[in-house]
Structure formats: structure tokens, C-alpha cells
Design an enzyme around this catalytic site. Structure first.
Site, PDB file in Angstrom:
ATOM      1  CG  PHE A 115     -10.644   5.431   2.099  1.00  0.00           C
ATOM      2  CD1 PHE A 115     -11.378   5.857   1.483  1.00  0.00           C
ATOM      3  CD2 PHE A 115      -8.673   4.768   2.043  1.00  0.00           C
ATOM      4  CE1 PHE A 115     -11.085   5.454  -0.294  1.00  0.00           C
ATOM      5  CE2 PHE A 115      -9.220   4.137   0.696  1.00  0.00           C
ATOM      6  CZ  PHE A 115      -9.859   4.414  -0.600  1.00  0.00           C
ATOM      7  NE  ARG A 127       0.279  -0.336 -16.176  1.00  0.00           N
ATOM      8  CZ  ARG A 127      -0.742  -1.163 -15.798  1.00  0.00           C
ATOM      9  NH1 ARG A 127      -1.260  -2.489 -17.067  1.00  0.00           N
ATOM     10  NH2 ARG A 127      -1.593  -1.347 -14.782  1.00  0.00           N
ATOM     11  CB  ALA A 143      -1.362  -6.933 -14.690  1.00  0.00           C
ATOM     12  CG  PHE A 166      -4.740  -6.400 -12.699  1.00  0.00           C
ATOM     13  CD1 PHE A 166      -6.335  -5.474 -12.609  1.00  0.00           C
ATOM     14  CD2 PHE A 166      -4.478  -6.674 -13.897  1.00  0.00           C
ATOM     15  CE1 PHE A 166      -6.862  -5.442 -13.181  1.00  0.00           C
ATOM     16  CE2 PHE A 166      -5.391  -6.454 -14.296  1.00  0.00           C
ATOM     17  CZ  PHE A 166      -6.593  -5.685 -14.463  1.00  0.00           C
ATOM     18  CD1 TRP A 197      -7.141  10.234  -5.076  1.00  0.00           C
ATOM     19  CD2 TRP A 197      -8.270  11.313  -2.856  1.00  0.00           C
ATOM     20  NE1 TRP A 197      -8.694  10.167  -5.407  1.00  0.00           N
ATOM     21  CE2 TRP A 197      -9.356  11.226  -4.243  1.00  0.00           C
ATOM     22  CE3 TRP A 197      -8.469  12.231  -1.601  1.00  0.00           C
ATOM     23  CZ2 TRP A 197     -10.502  12.083  -4.277  1.00  0.00           C
ATOM     24  CZ3 TRP A 197     -10.322  12.765  -1.842  1.00  0.00           C
ATOM     25  CH2 TRP A 197     -10.434  12.596  -3.231  1.00  0.00           C
ATOM     26  CB  THR A 250      -3.872   7.472  -6.265  1.00  0.00           C
ATOM     27  OG1 THR A 250      -4.214   7.352  -7.468  1.00  0.00           O
ATOM     28  CG2 THR A 250      -3.348   9.040  -5.817  1.00  0.00           C
ATOM     29  CE  LYS A 278      -7.343   0.007 -13.665  1.00  0.00           C
ATOM     30  NZ  LYS A 278      -6.777   1.074 -14.153  1.00  0.00           N
ATOM     31  CE  LYS A 283      -1.388  -2.080  -8.960  1.00  0.00           C
ATOM     32  NZ  LYS A 283      -1.149  -1.417 -10.786  1.00  0.00           N
TER      33      LYS A 283
END
Length: 558
Positions: free
Chosen positions: A383, A95, A274, A302, A411, A74, A106, A72
Site C-alpha cells: 500500500f 471459486r 472455507a 480465508f 491491484w 486479487t 464482504k 488473496k
């Protein structure tokens, strides 16, 4: 083929001086407070003094997270760079990462691949010291509270009903429940206590919702720290703590300016979790981004059931914001996991698992379109293992809801990989007008508002208030807080309050075990399941891989 790690990509970037980024964003030197060459704070007066008409607000959210990853942040950064590449003036608002996840499981939160904000190491570590200031203000209030009790307790505070905790910005389960004040009369009053992680502190929420110093002080004064022997709330204002707390936060309230890898201005400010708080960057950063760009792109934490719901029902309501479009981030791999596929089997085409998992995406999209009535586009992070059959399946299903799907490759390609998404977002803003609506009205009872969230957003059959929560709801209504918005503290891994229920579960009810008023932030926190306000480290923390050499180069951060 060997890929560079996120930190290696970030370290290869030749950053532009922050003064150059400020000039590109239209920020005059008088508003800029530099923290070295590549980051700065921006004085709040710019928001009121800038006469430019607000730009369009774009919210980036996502499907329910899985171990397969969604990307998200990214996507948010890559979309901003993509917009810049197609000639739009854009500013991104994000954030700040917490040190807890950075050293935990994470990792960092500054984007990934060729869609990152830099300096990546600084942003993920101490940055400009905002979280330290928030922790200091939180713990000053705790110290003044216990000192007041030690010095005679003229307010009659019941030490068994203190709700204010100390905090530290680290995952440290050892501090969840502690007994302090031991060692005899001169060392304080013994009592049960505990720590939250800094991002769960109400002061984080207060800072992110405050519009200026005066508003900050008012909100800090309203924080309830516990109750007296007559069952009446005791506030930070009654302890005369709010002025000193605000003084500690005088710089932290100012948004931070950095840049993407491609030199797009980025505001990184505030960071409430979140799943236990409202999960959005500060109101001041978002409003500033709207002044600086024709398009302001921001994200919420999230999945859309948590971050987007709170962004729309709490932040937009309090700050008077109206999004022009919403981007829903998904991956084929994550949807297959929601369909019950094991993580080891995600590389193989599996339309059956995708068909079982795609209801998760469709429910999130339907919520944005039909509950909040906002234009929406699905961004699929592609991907190499995704097949055309799988992509076409998602496109067809989303078209049934009247929503386009755009493949995103930010990405690997940065802004270039986000150009098609940028064009679709611009089209949504120009051609599709929303009719923004909240999922509930403030005038309902506390139970009615939670019930509305569960039914409309989660797809459940309603809410069950535990006996304790029922009493708390009655008490909060009696205290005059019934008309506050609701901040759901819920697992991020499911629409329900059961993390094992993947996809789009039905026929469930959400049980609220506790209700807590965050009077400074202005919302009621509804605690469900086993949500922890102080996480713990995993068996193998990310911290074990992080190192620094003699030249100051950091490795292992991701």
C-alpha cells in the site's frame, strides 16, 4: 487522487470472445458450451481425453484475515497475468462467489483493481446457474424426504433426528430455525427444520469433489439425511433421490471458462465456504487447469489455517494432487492489526505493532514449510502508506525461515505488478523440490486427527471434545467413518476458536461441540465456536448500494 471502483475497471475492459480464450487455452470447439459471448462451460470428457502432461500446481493462500484486507484472489489473478507476461502458459482456477456475501458485508469475489476476472457482474451474480442447480438438488432431496414421511414413512425415519436442511443462496438469519408442515394433515408432517446457505450444503462439497457423473451419483447416494427409529442412518440413495439430483447437476458439474482483464484463461467453478466447508474450487476445474497450463494457479479460502489446510489435507489427498509451490499473501496493514493496532491508525509507520503482529505470518509460513514441506514465497500487497522500514522488517523475518518476500502491486498494475512474484514462483517450482506431507494420517482416531490439526497447524495445546461430540465420535467410528479426513468448522479470524485472539496465540485449546459426517463428501465436519451455516445480513448490507440503470449497467457491486 480518485481511483476507479472495481466494477468501473471491469466495465471498461474490452473482453475477448470466449471462443478466443478457449483457443488460447487449447480447448477444442467440441468441448465448449457457450453461455453468451464471454462465458462457457467445458465438457468433462476433456480431462480424460487431453493427453498433455500435467502442469505445476501453485496454491495461493494468506495470513489470518482482518478488516484491513489481504487481497488473496486479487493476487491469484495478478500472478496468473504476471506469469502470462513472462511467457508462461498459465490457467487460473477460482471459486464462484456466493450471493450471500455479495449482498452482505464482504462483497464480490472476482478479484480487485486491475487483477480481476470478467464478466465481473455475471460471475458475482447468477453466472451460469451452478449455485441455483445445487440449491434445487438440495431442496429436491428435502422435498422427497418429507414426502416419504407424509406418505407413510416406510423407512421409519425419526423426524426428531433429521439432519438434512433446505438451503437458499442468501444471508437470511430468519430461516436458521423454522417449523414447517403446518396447516393440517394434507400439508405435510409438522417438524422443526432449518435452512443453510447454499455454499454450506453438502451437495456443494460433493460437486466440488466429484470426478464425473458416476462419482457424483455415488456420492449423492451416500449423503446421510437423518436416522431411523433404530438409530441407523438413512441416505439419499435409500430415498431413491440421487438420480434426479444428478440430473439437476448435469451442467453444474462442468467447469466454467472466463478470462482475466488481460485475457488469461480462468476457470471459475464451485464455491464451498472455507470456515464451514472445505473452501476450494472444484477438483474438475483444478485438474483441467493442470491440463491446460504449464502452471495452474488456484486459491483456498480465508487464512492458511483453514483454506490451505483443507486444500492440502482434504482436496489434495482425495484428488491425488501435489502442489509445487505455495504463495502466502500478506499486507503490512493486516499484520499491524494482528499486532493490536486500531484500523484508523494503520497509515502510520508502527514497527512495534508490526513486530507484535508478524508472528501470524511466520506461523502460517512455518506450517507450509515445516508441516506440509512445500516451497513457499510471501507476497506482500504493498500500500502507498507502507514504509521501507516496515517492508524490510518483514523481509528479514521471513529470511530467517528461508522464505523470500516479493512485493506485489497487482491491484494497481495488473499483470505487470505480478511479474516479480511470477518469476519467484517459477524459480521455486524449478529449483526447490518439496516433500509434500499431510498434517495427519487417516488411520488415527477422530480425536487424534483433530488434535494434530490444532497442535501442528493452529499452534494450540490440543482439542477438547464436548460430551456430545465424544458420543458422536464413538458413533461415527462404529458406523465405519473413523478413517475419514477432518473438515474443521472454525472462525476465520483466529488460529484459535476464539475470533478475538489475533496474531499467533498460544496456550489455547480448541473445543469441538459437534461432529457431523458428510458421507457424500467423504469427510467429518468438526464444529467449533459459534460457526453459523446460515449467515445474516449486516446493519447496512452491500445490497443497499447496488443498482441497475435502464441500459442494463450495474453499479455498486464490488
Amino acid at each position: 487522487m480518485a481511483y476507479l471502483s472495481d466494477i468501473e475497471i471491469a466495465q471498461q475492459c474490452e473482453m475477448k470472445p470466449i471462443t478466443e480464450i478457449a483457443e488460447k487455452a487449447g480447448i477444442e470447439q467440441k468441448y465448449l458450451e457457450q453461455y453468451g459471448n464471454f462465458k462457457a462451460k467445458i465438457d468433462l470428457s476433456i480431462v480424460k481425453e487431453n493427453q498433455k502432461e500435467n502442469g505445476k500446481l501453485i496454491l495461493v493462500t494468506a495470513i489470518t484475515p482482518t478488516p484491513a484486507g489481504e487481497g488473496k484472489t486479487t493476487t491469484t489473478i495478478g500472478l496468473a497475468d504476471g506469469m502470462s507476461r513472462i511467457g508462461k502458459k498459465v490457467c487460473v482456477a477460482l471459486r464462484e462467489p456466493s450471493l450471500g456475501p455479495v449482498f452482505g458485508i464482504k462483497g464480490g469475489a472476482a478479484g480487485g483493481g486491475y487483477a480481476q476476472v470478467v464478466p465481473m457482474e455475471d460471475i458475482n451474480l447468477h453466472f451460469t446457474g451452478d449455485f441455483h442447480a445445487i440449491g434445487a438438488a438440495n431442496n429436491l432431496l428435502a422435498a422427497m424426504l418429507d414426502n416419504h414421511i407424509h406418505q407413510g414413512n416406510s423407512l421409519g425415519i425419526d423426524t426428531r433426528r433429521i439432519t438434512w436442511k433446505r438451503c437458499v443462496d442468501m444471508n437470511d438469519r430468519q430461516l436458521r430455525y423454522v417449523t414447517d408442515g403446518l396447516g393440517g394433515r394434507v400439508n405435510g408432517v409438522p417438524r422443526e427444520d432449518g435452512f443453510d446457505i447454499t455454499v454450506a450444503s453438502e451437495i456443494m462439497a460433493v460437486l466440488c469433489l466429484a470426478s464425473d457423473i458416476d462419482d457424483l451419483k455415488t456420492r449423492l447416494s451416500n449423503i446421510i439425511i437423518g436416522y431411523d427409529f433404530n438409530d441407523q442412518p438413512v441416505t439419499a440413495g435409500m430415498l431413491k433421490a440421487s438420480g434426479a439430483m444428478a440430473a439437476l447437476l448435469k451442467d453444474a458439474i462442468k467447469p466454467n471458462l472466463v478470462q482475466t482483464l488481460e485475457g488469461t484463461p480462468a476457470l471459475v467453478h464451485g464455491g464451498p465456504f472455507a470456515n464451514i466447508a472445505h473452501g476450494c474450487n472444484s477438483v474438475t476445474a483444478t485438474k483441467l487447469a493442470l491440463k491446460l497450463g504449464d502452471y495452474a494457479i488456484t486459491e483456498a479460502g480465508f487464512g492458511a489455517d483453514l483454506g490451505a489446510e483443507k486444500f492440502l489435507d482434504i482436496k489434495c489427498r482425495m484428488a491425488g494432487l501435489t502442489p509445487s509451490a505455495v504463495v502466502m499473501v500478506a499486507t503490512v496493514r493486516a499484520l499491524k492489526m494482528h499486532g493490536g493496532l486500531d484500523k484508523k491508525a494503520l497509515n502510520d509507520e508502527n514497527l512495534q505493532a508490526l513486530e507484535k503482529g508478524i508472528p501470524n505470518l511466520l506461523r502460517h509460513v512455518s506450517n507450509i514449510k515445516n508441516v506440509y514441506k512445500l516451497p513457499c514465497v510471501v507476497a506482500v500487497n504493498r500500500f502507498p502508506t507502507d514504509t521501507d522500514n516496515e517492508i524490510n522488517f518483514i523481509i528479514a523475518k521471513c529470511k530467517e525461515l528461508g522464505v523470500n518476500v516479493v512485493l506485489s502491486d497487482v491491484w494497481a498494475k495488473g499483470g505487470e505488478g505480478g511479474e516479480e512474484l511470477a518469476k519467484e514462483v517459477v524459480r521455486l517450482c524449478e529449483e526447490e523440490k518439496g516433500d509434500f506431507t499431510f498434517s495427519y494420517e487417516l488411520s488415527g482416531t477422530i480425536e487424534e486427527k483433530i488434535d494434530a490439526i490444532v497442535r501442528k497447524v493452529y499452534g494450540g495445546d490440543g482439542v477438547i471434545l464436548a460430551p456430545n461430540a465424544k458420543k458422536q465420535a464413538e458413533k461415527l467410528a462404529e458406523m465405519g467413518f473413523e478413517n475419514c479426513p477432518i473438515c474443521m468448522a472454525k472462525t476465520q479470524y483466529s488460529f484459535s476458536d476464539d475470533a478475538t485472539k489475533l496474531g499467533a496465540p498460544e496456550g489455547f485449546k480448541v473445543t469441538v461441540r459437534n461432529l457431523k459426517i458428510s458421507a457424500g463428501a467423504g469427510f467429518i465436519v468438526a464444529l467449533t465456536g459459534d460457526i453459523m451455516t446460515m449467515p445474516g445480513l449486516p446493519k447496512v448490507p452491500a445490497a443497499e448500494r447496488i443498482d441497475i440503470d435502464n441500459s442494463g449497467k450495474i453499479t455498486g457491486l464490488f
